[in-house]
Design a protein around this motif. Structure first.
Motif, mmCIF file in Angstrom:
data_model
loop_
_atom_site.group_PDB
_atom_site.id
_atom_site.type_symbol
_atom_site.label_atom_id
_atom_site.label_comp_id
_atom_site.label_asym_id
_atom_site.label_seq_id
_atom_site.Cartn_x
_atom_site.Cartn_y
_atom_site.Cartn_z
ATOM 1 N N VAL A 80 0.401 -63.630 -41.193
ATOM 2 C CA VAL A 80 0.344 -62.086 -41.425
ATOM 3 C C VAL A 80 -0.358 -61.807 -40.602
ATOM 4 C CG1 VAL A 80 2.780 -62.370 -42.448
ATOM 5 C CG2 VAL A 80 0.497 -61.919 -43.533
ATOM 6 N N LYS A 81 0.011 -60.605 -40.525
ATOM 7 C CA LYS A 81 -1.292 -59.683 -39.717
ATOM 8 C C LYS A 81 -2.256 -59.193 -41.020
ATOM 9 C CE LYS A 81 0.807 -56.900 -36.926
ATOM 10 N NZ LYS A 81 1.897 -57.139 -36.643
ATOM 11 N N SER A 84 -0.635 -55.234 -46.014
ATOM 12 C CA SER A 84 0.260 -54.372 -45.570
ATOM 13 C C SER A 84 1.889 -54.409 -45.093
ATOM 14 C CB SER A 84 -0.432 -53.260 -44.793
ATOM 15 O OG SER A 84 -1.689 -52.434 -45.431
ATOM 16 N N GLU A 85 1.388 -55.191 -43.619
ATOM 17 C CA GLU A 85 2.722 -55.994 -43.684
ATOM 18 C C GLU A 85 3.109 -56.657 -44.173
ATOM 19 O OE1 GLU A 85 3.335 -57.784 -38.640
ATOM 20 O OE2 GLU A 85 2.454 -59.263 -39.898
ATOM 21 N N SER A 88 5.533 -55.143 -46.418
ATOM 22 C CA SER A 88 6.162 -53.800 -46.123
ATOM 23 C C SER A 88 7.609 -54.504 -45.458
ATOM 24 C CB SER A 88 5.562 -53.427 -44.513
ATOM 25 O OG SER A 88 4.532 -52.626 -44.546
ATOM 26 N N GLN A 234 11.271 -57.363 -37.871
ATOM 27 C CA GLN A 234 10.903 -57.950 -36.134
ATOM 28 C C GLN A 234 11.260 -58.779 -35.629
ATOM 29 O OE1 GLN A 234 6.406 -58.187 -36.473
ATOM 30 N NE2 GLN A 234 6.097 -56.126 -38.024
#
Length: 383
Positions: A80-81, A84-85, A88, A234
């Motif tokens: 993941v980035k 926080s991502e 989320s 997403q």
């Protein structure tokens, strides 16, 4: 204090700098820098001719992260980035009902607070618990009730540096059928971490702190048994089961945690992070943690022996992490931070004091120079 000769080769830190800021953004080891340079040259001279090699490296990275987390399978690992991502994905992915509660502490970094606060519009309440008492885990467990849907907690608190007994919390969650989410950014890469032993459903960490990697790439562990509980938020070509079959019109999400990776991977950061993780794995996480504890103990003893210094981090060995936060009586902490910064001590101002965070390779000379800079700053500011 043990110092392996390889460490000075991997971390040729500017001699004018005392780097004590791994809880924020860490330096890369030499091998990560070299991996990025080689990748940049490859792009410059060959483009993506050898993209299959990049894909193989991605699989290697998943395996390295699986090892660090002791995840059951590579398929439990999503790239993941950032933290926080991943948080989320959990907050936005669960099927919440009005009246559900999320339990956390009152010391969390905003990454582990804001995604849960954003659920208020769905009737979900975020309940915070104070960790200052003698039994912080007991306080969290006591706050659980029939409405507690999920406990989300940092393994190590970013400001105080308190390390929680995650195994105890995991057992409490499992016995109550409460989901357990761990923000591991302040521990993964600093001390051993085992998602299976901790009974956590979700764990996430960014690569740019204790993992010694670049910003923009992190890990999200999602336990297989709860993966389908998260609705996807997403979508893209990379998250489908039959990835690479661009002509196929029907699709389904990947059965693995890759379902959380919508689009093109960050191949540049993957090269750097993989190199950094290999250094940690070659060193061994038990050895990393032992060396880091030596450095933290040295700082705790040295700071504790100085007058007017209050150590704000836990001093008990079973509560310590890689973070040592302290304040100086009668001195403006902001001015103290600026004085240290001007003297080359790279650190942070957190939790009402100064936060120092060495890593396993930090030399005793760097610690002694930082302490000397601190004495000098206190002398100047106290006059």
């Amino acid at each position: 204090m043990y110092e392996h000769p390889l460490w000075s080769v991997e971390f040729p830190i500017d001699p004018d700098i005392c780097y004590l800021n791994h809880a924020a953004v860490a330096p890369w080891p030499r091998r990560a820098s070299e991996a990025v340079c080689a990748f940049a040259l490859e792009n410059n001279t060959q483009g993506a001719r050898d993209y299959p090699r990049w894909s193989r490296l991605e699989l290697t990275l998943r395996g390295q992260l699986q090892t660090l987390l002791n995840a059951p399978s590579k398929t439990d690992i999503a790239l993941v980035k950032n933290t926080s991502e991943a948080l989320s994905f959990v907050a936005a992915g669960l099927d919440w009902q009005p009246g559900d509660e999320v339990l956390t502490s009152d010391e969390e970094f905003p990454s582990n607070r804001i995604p849960w606060e954003a659920l208020a519009a769905q009737g979900v309440k975020l309940v915070t618990v104070n960790l200052k008492g003698p039994d912080p885990e007991g306080s969290l467990i006591a706050a659980m009730n029939e409405r507690t849907r999920l406990l989300t907690i940092s393994s190590v608190q970013y400001a105080s540096g308190i390390r929680l007994d995650l195994r105890r919390l995991g057992l409490a969650c499992r016995s109550r059928e409460t989901l357990f989410c761990v923000d591991a950014i302040q521990s993964l890469g600093a001390l051993p971490f085992d998602v299976q032993a901790l009974d956590c459903d979700f764990a996430m960490a960014d690569g740019h702190k204790w993992l010694l990697g670049p910003e923009g790439l992190g890990v999200f562990y999602c336990r297989r048994e709860v993966r389908d509980q998260l609705k996807l938020t997403q979508y893209g070509w990379h998250m489908v089961e039959d990835m690479g079959n661009y002509d196929r019109l029907d699709w389904q999400p990947a059965n693995s945690a890759r379902r959380f990776e919508a689009g093109s991977p960050n191949t540049l950061a993957q090269h750097a992070l993989s190199a950094s993780l290999q250094l940690l794995l070659d060193t061994g996480m038990e050895n990393v943690w032992t060396a880091l504890q030596e450095r933290v103990s040295y700082l705790v003893d040295a700071l504790g022996s100085r007058p007017k210094i209050a150590i704000l981090s836990p001093v008990d060995a079973d509560r310590r992490s890689g973070i040592v936060t302290f304040a100086v009586e009668g001195v403006d902490q902001r001015h103290l931070f600026e004085s240290l910064r001007h003297q080359g001590v790279v650190c942070a101002q957190r939790g009402g004091g100064i936060r120092w965070s060495p890593h396993f390779y930090t030399t005793q000379d760097a610690l002694d120079r930082a302490l000397a800079c601190l004495d000098h700053a206190i002398g100047d500011l106290g006059n």
